[in-house]
Design an enzyme around this catalytic site. Structure first.
Site, mmCIF file in Angstrom:
data_model
loop_
_atom_site.group_PDB
_atom_site.id
_atom_site.type_symbol
_atom_site.label_atom_id
_atom_site.label_comp_id
_atom_site.label_asym_id
_atom_site.label_seq_id
_atom_site.Cartn_x
_atom_site.Cartn_y
_atom_site.Cartn_z
ATOM 1 N N GLY A 83 41.219 49.620 82.824
ATOM 2 C CA GLY A 83 41.279 51.072 82.747
ATOM 3 C C GLY A 83 40.238 51.765 83.607
ATOM 4 O O GLY A 83 40.531 52.750 84.291
ATOM 5 N N ASN A 167 40.756 58.232 72.809
ATOM 6 C CA ASN A 167 40.343 56.940 72.243
ATOM 7 C C ASN A 167 39.579 57.074 70.937
ATOM 8 O O ASN A 167 39.468 56.130 70.186
ATOM 9 C CB ASN A 167 39.498 56.163 73.260
ATOM 10 C CG ASN A 167 38.481 57.023 73.966
ATOM 11 O OD1 ASN A 167 38.808 58.081 74.507
ATOM 12 N ND2 ASN A 167 37.248 56.597 73.968
ATOM 13 N N GLN A 195 44.970 54.481 76.143
ATOM 14 C CA GLN A 195 45.168 54.355 74.688
ATOM 15 C C GLN A 195 46.607 54.679 74.285
ATOM 16 O O GLN A 195 46.915 54.718 73.088
ATOM 17 C CB GLN A 195 44.203 55.280 73.936
ATOM 18 C CG GLN A 195 42.745 54.899 74.081
ATOM 19 C CD GLN A 195 42.356 53.640 73.307
ATOM 20 O OE1 GLN A 195 43.092 53.193 72.417
ATOM 21 N NE2 GLN A 195 41.225 53.050 73.640
ATOM 22 N N HIS A 217 44.279 44.830 78.152
ATOM 23 C CA HIS A 217 43.595 44.304 76.964
ATOM 24 C C HIS A 217 43.647 45.263 75.779
ATOM 25 O O HIS A 217 43.174 44.931 74.695
ATOM 26 C CB HIS A 217 42.138 43.937 77.291
ATOM 27 C CG HIS A 217 41.222 45.106 77.485
ATOM 28 N ND1 HIS A 217 40.398 45.567 76.490
ATOM 29 C CD2 HIS A 217 41.004 45.900 78.565
ATOM 30 C CE1 HIS A 217 39.687 46.606 76.955
ATOM 31 N NE2 HIS A 217 40.044 46.821 78.201
ATOM 32 N N THR A 253 42.194 39.119 95.599
ATOM 33 C CA THR A 253 43.175 38.200 95.033
ATOM 34 C C THR A 253 43.446 38.561 93.574
ATOM 35 O O THR A 253 42.521 38.770 92.798
ATOM 36 C CB THR A 253 42.658 36.748 95.127
ATOM 37 O OG1 THR A 253 42.354 36.492 96.501
ATOM 38 C CG2 THR A 253 43.691 35.746 94.638
ATOM 39 N N CYS A 340 32.282 51.596 74.592
ATOM 40 C CA CYS A 340 31.246 51.549 75.611
ATOM 41 C C CYS A 340 29.961 52.200 75.124
ATOM 42 O O CYS A 340 28.898 51.944 75.651
ATOM 43 C CB CYS A 340 31.718 52.251 76.872
ATOM 44 S SG CYS A 340 33.473 52.177 77.059
HETATM 45 C C1 LIG Z 1 40.824 56.217 77.116
HETATM 46 C C2 LIG Z 1 40.180 55.069 77.833
HETATM 47 N N1 LIG Z 1 40.125 55.091 79.161
HETATM 48 C C3 LIG Z 1 39.567 54.097 79.859
HETATM 49 C C4 LIG Z 1 39.013 53.015 79.240
HETATM 50 C C5 LIG Z 1 38.387 51.925 80.050
HETATM 51 O O1 LIG Z 1 39.211 50.815 80.063
HETATM 52 P P1 LIG Z 1 38.612 49.365 80.426
HETATM 53 O O2 LIG Z 1 37.729 48.974 79.309
HETATM 54 O O3 LIG Z 1 39.828 48.494 80.542
HETATM 55 O O4 LIG Z 1 37.906 49.478 81.716
HETATM 56 C C6 LIG Z 1 39.038 52.938 77.837
HETATM 57 C C7 LIG Z 1 38.409 51.806 77.128
HETATM 58 O O5 LIG Z 1 37.909 51.927 76.030
HETATM 59 C C8 LIG Z 1 39.647 53.990 77.116
HETATM 60 O O6 LIG Z 1 39.714 53.981 75.782
#
Ligand SMILES: Cc1ncc(COP(=O)(O)O)c(C=O)c1O
Length: 415
Positions: A83, A167, A195, A217, A253, A340
């Protein structure tokens, strides 16, 4: 007839209850079963000899499955690593291509709800001469279409980015209406749909956006694969330059294994609405019991359109971090906010942007249900939550808000 033809078994042993599916989802058991087959296609998909054919086919099949699930053409699917990369590429890739073509517009419109992988790109763009305007949100957690409309500047607004599903609250944003207005004003439109994948049915062409970000994921695939949908004809320079992979839109790759897992899960798109209906029943049961059995608790954005898998709670008299750690010790995995930001004592910027006080944001808990969540999981979790909340409240000598004595303002709950 139910579309749930295949059983869904969590890969992880169920000694613990995992309720943090917004952070990541456990790989589906069928994904794990297929791993060694996919891993045997170890060649470089760009090789034109025999060893490259298997992985190339896997990637083609995955691209087709993703495209079918999200309502696009396969050529519009660019594989990335997840993402964050998709978000970065959408913004930087589109703006770089536009600048290269002489586009002088520098106004960007987004919301105060976006993921850090967009917020931080916007922060850096401000230093590069862009004006980034964030549409505010209230406690409903919804970006209002009229607020976007009032800020669009035809001839100046070049790019808009509004997430499809938040999220932290699970609120579904009115991206289709926003995209229609933004396109009418001549802007390019991106949505962070990370999400949304696997939680609501998606048709990106119908949604009317030019770009969208997805991550495998978050949908029972392996980490390491994501998708940037880039509408045919939409400007896009690569963020990662390389050997011409992904039709020159993303060098490097490909991670065949993760891409194969994402493609496989997308081939099960037909299950999404039935799974969501089952989760909604559990989520509604969960929220009703929390509201009834935990005094002064509330659910953020309760009345807003939400995905079935997310519940954002406010539990006054507690603090999210201690709650999370206590529940972890009891065998439950939940979150206080975006994955995060976990470990950061700062309250969620999303909840603050929605107008919650710091104290309120600090006593929030995010519960993320998944395909394997059962009624029993929810029931044991509620009992644990009640116990932990009661313990934390008694340690803080917390007084219930409802029974607060009117003449003793000093008794007021300090959130
Ligand atoms: C709304 C949203 N965007 C982007 C991301 C980032 O995705 P990734 O962890 O695959 O880089 C997340 C991950 O929590 C998310 O919830």
């Amino acid at each position: 007839m139910s579309k749930l033809t295949q059983s869904f078994k969590p890969a992880a042993p169920r000694a613990r209850v995992y309720l943090d599916h917004n952070a990541t989802t456990p790989p589906d058991s069928h994904v794990l079963e297929k791993l060694s087959t996919w891993a045997n296609d170890w060649g470089n998909p760009s090789s034109i000899h025999q060893a490259g054919r298997g992985p190339k086919t896997r990637i083609r099949e995955s691209r087709d499955a993703v495209a079918k699930m999200i309502g696009t053409s396969a050529l519009e699917v660019v594989f990335t690593t997840g993402g964050s990369e998709s978000n970065n590429t959408a913004v930087r890739g589109a703006l770089a291509a536009l600048r290269r073509k002489g586009d002088q517009r520098r106004h960007i419109l987004s919301s105060a709800l976006e993921h850090p992988s967009l917020r931080r790109v916007f922060d850096s763009l401000v230093h590069e001469g862009y004006e980034v305007e964030l549409v505010p949100v209230d406690r409903s957690g919804i970006v209002k279409v009229s607020d976007v409309e009032a800020r669009l500047r035809p001839g100046e607004t070049v790019f808009c980015s509004f997430m499809l599903v938040n999220n932290e609250t699970g609120v579904i944003q009115p991206v289709k209406e926003i995209a229609r207005l933004a396109k009418a004003a001549g802007a390019y439109v991106h949505t962070d749909a990370v999400q949304a994948l696997g939680r609501i049915d998606l048709n990106l062409h119908d949604l009317g956006v030019d770009y969208a970000s997805l991550a495998g994921h978050k949908f029972y695939g392996l980490r390491g694969a994501g998708v940037l949908f880039s509408r045919r004809g939409a400007p896009l320079d690569p963020l990662i330059h390389g050997g011409g992979q992904e039709r020159n839109r993303r060098g490097g790759t490909e991670n065949t294994l993760a891409i194969a897992s994402m493609g496989y899960m997308c081939s099960r798109a037909g299950e999404v609405s039935d799974r969501a209906a089952k989760m909604k029943e559990l989520r509604d049961l969960f929220e009703a019991r929390v509201l009834r059995e935990i005094q002064d608790s509330s659910v953020n954005c309760l009345a807003s359109p939400r995905v079935a898998s997310t519940s954002s709670l406010l539990l006054p008299g507690t603090d999210g971090e201690t709650l999370l750690m206590s529940l972890d010790m009891e065998g439950f995995s939940v979150s206080t906010g975006a994955a995060c930001s976990a470990g950061s004592p700062e309250p969620s910027p999303v909840l603050l942007a929605m107008g919650l006080s710091r104290g309120e944001a600090q006593c929030s808990l995010r519960v993320g249900l998944g395909w394997s969540t059962t009624r029993e999981d929810i029931e044991v979790f509620i009992e644990a939550l009640k116990k932990v909340v009661a313990r934390l409240r008694s340690l803080r000598e917390w007084q219930p808000i409802a029974t607060e004595r009117p003449h003793e303002p000093s008794m007021k709950v300090s959130l």
